[in-house]
Design a protein around this motif. Structure first.
Motif: not given
Length: 586
Positions: A66, A69, A91, A106-107
């Motif tokens: 991941c 951004d 992240r 991760c999202s």
């Protein structure tokens, strides 16, 4: 009032400048390593690569983890740029002293496509590992299970703290999942904090393999080398005090009685008194080599001392610190190489001193630049982090052109101007004396080949540990032992070269300059042969790793050849001057 010569003052300045740079480097490190409760602790990801090939590394996000951004890179030092450190903020969120239950990295769930599955499968099959950093502490973990072909999807970070300092970091990968196209899963992590009483100053000790670097083995190595030093020093002393003493006393007596010294009936080293100080062949190249070797000899001591000072637990230590010091030391000690090469070239009646300066400036950095450029192209072809950025190459070229070259020019000019007067104890005959034929055991090439055996034997045990630190997953930290072994190496090189030169002169061969340099430099040939042997004792494989290994070992051995060659030559020159000064032959 006493005055200081310009050459001596500039030489002292060239030695002090690297130390000043070390101080500037120390002031630039403003990391406190202290945290308040709940304060964010950054996790930086660095690289991944196959376990069997330590130098075959790739960016962490070259695998389909991941990605953040926005990629935020951690500022790197010059040494980090040269040693393949490229840290990015991950992240994962960690707060000081606060445990965290399993959380998604991760999202949302991840579904891998065919290419991503192939990338992960290649990493798992080749036993890839990952490297991350928390508060400048490295942490490693495997990507997956090689035997089952599954990938780890959960990381548990175990952090130990003492008051406001992080002491220990570990990661435990778990929750292995099969690699299937379109199969949804989540990358998760958790954090556990545990208090400890271990002091902050000892937090790097856990990375040091005390059992592997057992001090008893090092003392045994040093003891054996010390016995070799005693033997060689005793042998040199015997030559000077017994073999030569009788001849020197004879010539001194004849000189005092004003009797003309006749050498027609003599044989051996005394016969070459009129040729022994004749200029060596390829004077320009030879001057550049001994100048570069003398500079590297000084730098080696500086780097080892810096390694002792900037030990891993030192508050000013940062990755690449020693590499940075070595690079700056080379640039700011270039005056030494110019001074040595310029003075020796002038003493031997050389007239093209500008060419000597150019050779000296290009010899060592030129070879390293060409070799590293080739290796860099190979690394770029493989997309490896082992490649050096173009900007780093530009910085190195600027450092060489702006600092090293002018200092080499200044050293060459000062050397030829203030130390270029010949001071030979014997006159040089206008016509070179013919060299008599030798027996098979007196062959020059054989003498050169055997010259490095004893120096190599004095360092072979310590070299095993150094190789493990360079090419395996070991932190080398016994720099005090390394300093002792390096000092012993220089002594053994000088003594063994003096002995071989004495036998060369006794064979009435006056070509001792190149022979003394090359016989001492042959130590590096044995080191490279050992490197070939060592390679086949490891599990390293692949064109990239093989290129890096043999390429960098070749560069290291080239530098070692210059160091040993220069040490052997200067020790031998002092010996030759001493014995021919004592016989008073005009």
């Amino acid at each position: 009032m006493p005055t200081t010569s310009p050459s001596r003052g500039l030489l002292s300045l060239s030695l002090l400048l690297p130390l000043l740079c070390v101080l500037l480097l120390a002031r630039g490190d403003d990391v406190s390593h202290s945290y308040k409760s709940g304060e964010p602790v950054e996790l930086w990801v660095n690289k991944v690569g196959p376990f069997r090939n330590p130098q075959e590394t790739y960016e962490y996000y070259s695998l389909p983890y991941c990605k953040p951004d926005t990629f935020i890179a951690k500022g790197e030092t010059f040494g980090e740029a040269l040693t393949a450190y490229e840290l990015y903020k991950s992240r994962i969120t960690i707060h000081y002293g606060q445990n965290q239950s399993p959380s998604p990295e991760c999202s949302g769930p991840v579904s891998l496509n065919a290419q991503e599955v192939a990338d992960f499968k290649h990493a798992v099959d080749n036993e890839y590992w990952s490297e991350m950093f928390i508060d400048d502490l490295p942490v490693w973990g495997m990507i997956g299970q090689n035997d089952t072909g599954m990938i780890y999807t959960h990381k548990t970070f175990h952090l130990h703290f003492n008051a406001d300092r992080i002491i220990e970091v570990n990661v435990e990968p778990s929750n292995a999942m099969p690699l299937k196209v379109g199969f949804p899963f989540e990358f998760t992590y958790s954090v556990d904090w545990e208090p400890t009483t271990d002091p902050f100053e000892e937090r790097f000790d856990r990375y040091l393999d005390n059992k592997f670097f057992e001090h008893q083995i090092h003392w045994f190595s040093i003891f054996n080398s010390f016995l070799m030093v005693i033997f060689l020093v005793g042998l040199v002393a015997m030559i000077l005090m017994r073999t030569l003493r009788r001849d020197m006393a004879k010539f001194a007596e004849e000189f005092e009685e004003e009797v003309e010294v006749e050498l027609d009936g003599e044989s051996g080293w005394k016969q070459v008194h009129g040729d022994v100080f004749r200029s060596p062949a390829r004077l320009t190249l030879f001057s550049a080599m001994i100048g570069s070797g003398a500079q590297l000899l000084v730098i080696s001591f500086l780097v080892i001392l810096a390694s002792i000072v900037f030990y891993h637990n030192h508050p000013l230590y940062r990755r690449g610190t020693v590499i940075t010091i070595a690079t700056l030391s080379y640039a700011f000690t270039s005056f030494i190489s110019g001074y040595i090469s310029g003075s020796y070239y002038a003493q031997n009646s050389g007239i093209r001193w500008k060419r000597t300066m150019l050779y000296t400036s290009l010899l060592f950095p030129g070879v390293l630049f060409v070799a590293s450029s080739v290796l860099n192209l190979v690394a770029i072809m493989y997309g490896s982090m082992a490649s050096i950025a173009v900007s780093t190459f530009i910085y190195m070229i600027l450092l060489w052109g702006v600092v090293s070259v002018p200092l080499t020019f200044a050293g060459t000019f000062v050397g030829r101007s203030f130390a270029g007067k010949p001071q030979f104890p014997c006159r040089i005959h206008p016509v070179a004396r013919p060299i008599p034929p030798k027996r098979s055991h007196q062959n020059l090439y054989l003498q050169i080949a055997l010259g490095g055996v004893l120096p190599f034997g004095s360092i072979i045990i310590e070299m095993f540990f150094v190789f493990h630190a360079m090419w395996q997953y070991k932190y080398y930290y016994v720099f005090g032992f390394l300093l002792l072994v390096y000092s012993i190496l220089i002594i053994v090189v000088i003594c063994s070269t003096i002995v071989s030169t004495y036998f060369l002169l006794n064979a009435e061969d006056y070509r001792w300059q190149w022979v003394s340099f090359l016989s001492a430099a042959s130590t590096a040939v044995y080191v490279y042969l050992y490197a070939i042997y060592y390679f086949f004792q490891t599990h390293m494989s692949g064109a990239l790793q093989v290129s890096i290994y043999f390429g960098y070992m070749a560069m290291l051995c080239f530098g070692l050849a210059l160091v040993c060659g220069a040490a052997g030559f200067f020790g031998t020159r002092a010996f030759v001057h001493r014995i021919f000064r004592a016989i008073h032959v005009d």
